[in-house]
Every structure is written in structure tokens, then in C-alpha cells.
Design a protein around this motif. Structure first.
Motif, PDB file in Angstrom:
ATOM      1  N   LEU A  36       0.863  -1.183   0.000  1.00  0.00           N
ATOM      2  CA  LEU A  36       0.000   0.000   0.000  1.00  0.00           C
ATOM      3  C   LEU A  36       0.893   1.224   0.000  1.00  0.00           C
ATOM      4  N   ASN A  37       0.724   2.087  -1.013  1.00  0.00           N
ATOM      5  CA  ASN A  37       1.547   3.297  -1.036  1.00  0.00           C
ATOM      6  C   ASN A  37       0.824   4.463  -0.364  1.00  0.00           C
ATOM      7  N   GLN A  38       1.520   5.565  -0.197  1.00  0.00           N
ATOM      8  CA  GLN A  38       0.972   6.718   0.522  1.00  0.00           C
ATOM      9  C   GLN A  38      -0.133   7.427  -0.253  1.00  0.00           C
ATOM     10  N   GLN A  39      -0.243   7.155  -1.542  1.00  0.00           N
ATOM     11  CA  GLN A  39      -1.290   7.775  -2.361  1.00  0.00           C
ATOM     12  C   GLN A  39      -2.585   6.970  -2.339  1.00  0.00           C
ATOM     13  N   GLY A  40      -2.619   5.888  -1.600  1.00  0.00           N
ATOM     14  CA  GLY A  40      -3.844   5.102  -1.497  1.00  0.00           C
ATOM     15  C   GLY A  40      -4.028   4.075  -2.593  1.00  0.00           C
ATOM     16  N   THR A  41      -2.926   3.676  -3.219  1.00  0.00           N
ATOM     17  CA  THR A  41      -2.993   2.600  -4.208  1.00  0.00           C
ATOM     18  C   THR A  41      -2.473   1.336  -3.549  1.00  0.00           C
ATOM     19  N   ILE A  42      -3.252   0.271  -3.670  1.00  0.00           N
ATOM     20  CA  ILE A  42      -2.853  -1.014  -3.120  1.00  0.00           C
ATOM     21  C   ILE A  42      -2.454  -1.919  -4.278  1.00  0.00           C
ATOM     22  N   TYR A  43      -1.223  -2.391  -4.238  1.00  0.00           N
ATOM     23  CA  TYR A  43      -0.674  -3.260  -5.259  1.00  0.00           C
ATOM     24  C   TYR A  43      -0.855  -4.704  -4.782  1.00  0.00           C
ATOM     25  N   LEU A  44      -1.678  -5.452  -5.472  1.00  0.00           N
ATOM     26  CA  LEU A  44      -1.945  -6.853  -5.137  1.00  0.00           C
ATOM     27  C   LEU A  44      -0.912  -7.686  -5.886  1.00  0.00           C
ATOM     28  N   LEU A  75      -9.824   2.802  -1.524  1.00  0.00           N
ATOM     29  CA  LEU A  75      -8.515   2.685  -2.154  1.00  0.00           C
ATOM     30  C   LEU A  75      -8.668   2.410  -3.647  1.00  0.00           C
ATOM     31  N   LYS A  76      -7.568   2.527  -4.358  1.00  0.00           N
ATOM     32  CA  LYS A  76      -7.485   2.108  -5.752  1.00  0.00           C
ATOM     33  C   LYS A  76      -6.495   0.958  -5.807  1.00  0.00           C
ATOM     34  N   MET A  77      -6.705   0.042  -6.751  1.00  0.00           N
ATOM     35  CA  MET A  77      -5.843  -1.139  -6.797  1.00  0.00           C
ATOM     36  C   MET A  77      -5.075  -1.250  -8.103  1.00  0.00           C
ATOM     37  N   ALA A  78      -3.931  -1.912  -7.968  1.00  0.00           N
ATOM     38  CA  ALA A  78      -3.105  -2.289  -9.103  1.00  0.00           C
ATOM     39  C   ALA A  78      -2.983  -3.809  -9.046  1.00  0.00           C
ATOM     40  N   PRO A  79      -3.744  -4.531  -9.876  1.00  0.00           N
ATOM     41  CA  PRO A  79      -3.752  -5.995  -9.813  1.00  0.00           C
ATOM     42  C   PRO A  79      -2.544  -6.604 -10.527  1.00  0.00           C
ATOM     43  N   LEU A  80      -1.419  -6.727  -9.832  1.00  0.00           N
ATOM     44  CA  LEU A  80      -0.202  -7.272 -10.422  1.00  0.00           C
ATOM     45  C   LEU A  80      -0.157  -8.797 -10.385  1.00  0.00           C
ATOM     46  N   CYS A  81      -0.900  -9.399  -9.494  1.00  0.00           N
ATOM     47  CA  CYS A  81      -0.936 -10.861  -9.350  1.00  0.00           C
ATOM     48  C   CYS A  81      -1.668 -11.483 -10.541  1.00  0.00           C
TER      49      CYS A  81
END
Length: 107
Positions: A36-44, A75-81
Motif C-alpha cells: 500500500l503506497n501513501q497515495q492510497g494505491t494497493i498493489y496486489l 482505495l485504488k488497486m493495481a492488480p499485479l498478481c
């Protein structure tokens, strides 16, 4: 198994430097690792389901619970998985309003 997993809440946990959402079940713990970064993006970044629980819908149940949490937290997500990316490709409606800038669900 899937029905009973729906009633179990996910738990946020830290294992070493890894942050993860966990779903504890008989047979092991399924989890999604995240950053989870400080900008509220969660990288899965990774999803893991114990071998004893594979093929029972546990991974999909876990991903649905994680997506619900992301939505509830705003939050906003970045689905890397890869597992999550495939899940979202099959169920693009689940990603509505959740994708971080620059991320999309391909066809």
C-alpha cells in the motif's frame, strides 16, 4: 467449503516485510500479498491457496473479500498478481471504480 469460507472474515497481517490479507481455514491459510503506497494505491502482488484447498473456490472467495475491503476503504488497486488479473478479466464488473490510474482489464 466455499460456502463456509464466505462467512470467515479476512485478516490483515504482516509476515516479515510482507503485508497480506489472510483467510484462515481448516487445511491452511489462503492469502493475498499487497503493498500500500501513501497515495492510497494497493498493489496486489501474489495470491496463495494451500494445495489442500485448491479447486474449491477459496481463491475467488478471498479475492472477492479483498475487493470488498478495497472498496470500503476507498482505495485504488493495481492488480499485479496473475490470479487476480485473470479473475478480474472473467469478472470485470468487480473492478468497476477500483482500478488505479493507468491500469485496465484487458480483453
Amino acid at each position: 467449503m466455499k460456502g463456509s469460507a464466505n462467512n470467515i472474515p479476512i485478516v490483515k497481517n504482516k509476515v516479515g516485510n510482507q503485508h497480506r490479507f489472510e483467510l484462515g481455514l481448516d487445511g491452511g491459510t489462503a492469502y493475498v500479498e499487497y503493498i500500500l503506497n501513501q497515495q492510497g494505491t494497493i498493489y496486489l502482488t501474489h495470491t496463495e491457496v494451500p494445495v489442500a484447498l485448491e479447486g474449491k473456490g477459496i481463491g475467488s472467495t478471498l479475492v472477492n473479500k479483498v475487493l470488498d475491503h478495497i472498496r470500503e476503504e476507498g482505495l485504488k488497486m493495481a492488480p499485479l498478481c496473475p490470479f487476480i488479473a485473470v479473475f478480474l478479466k472473467r469478472h470485470p464488473e468487480k473492478a468497476e471504480g477500483l482500478l488505479a490510474r493507468g491500469f485496465h482489464i484487458g480483453s
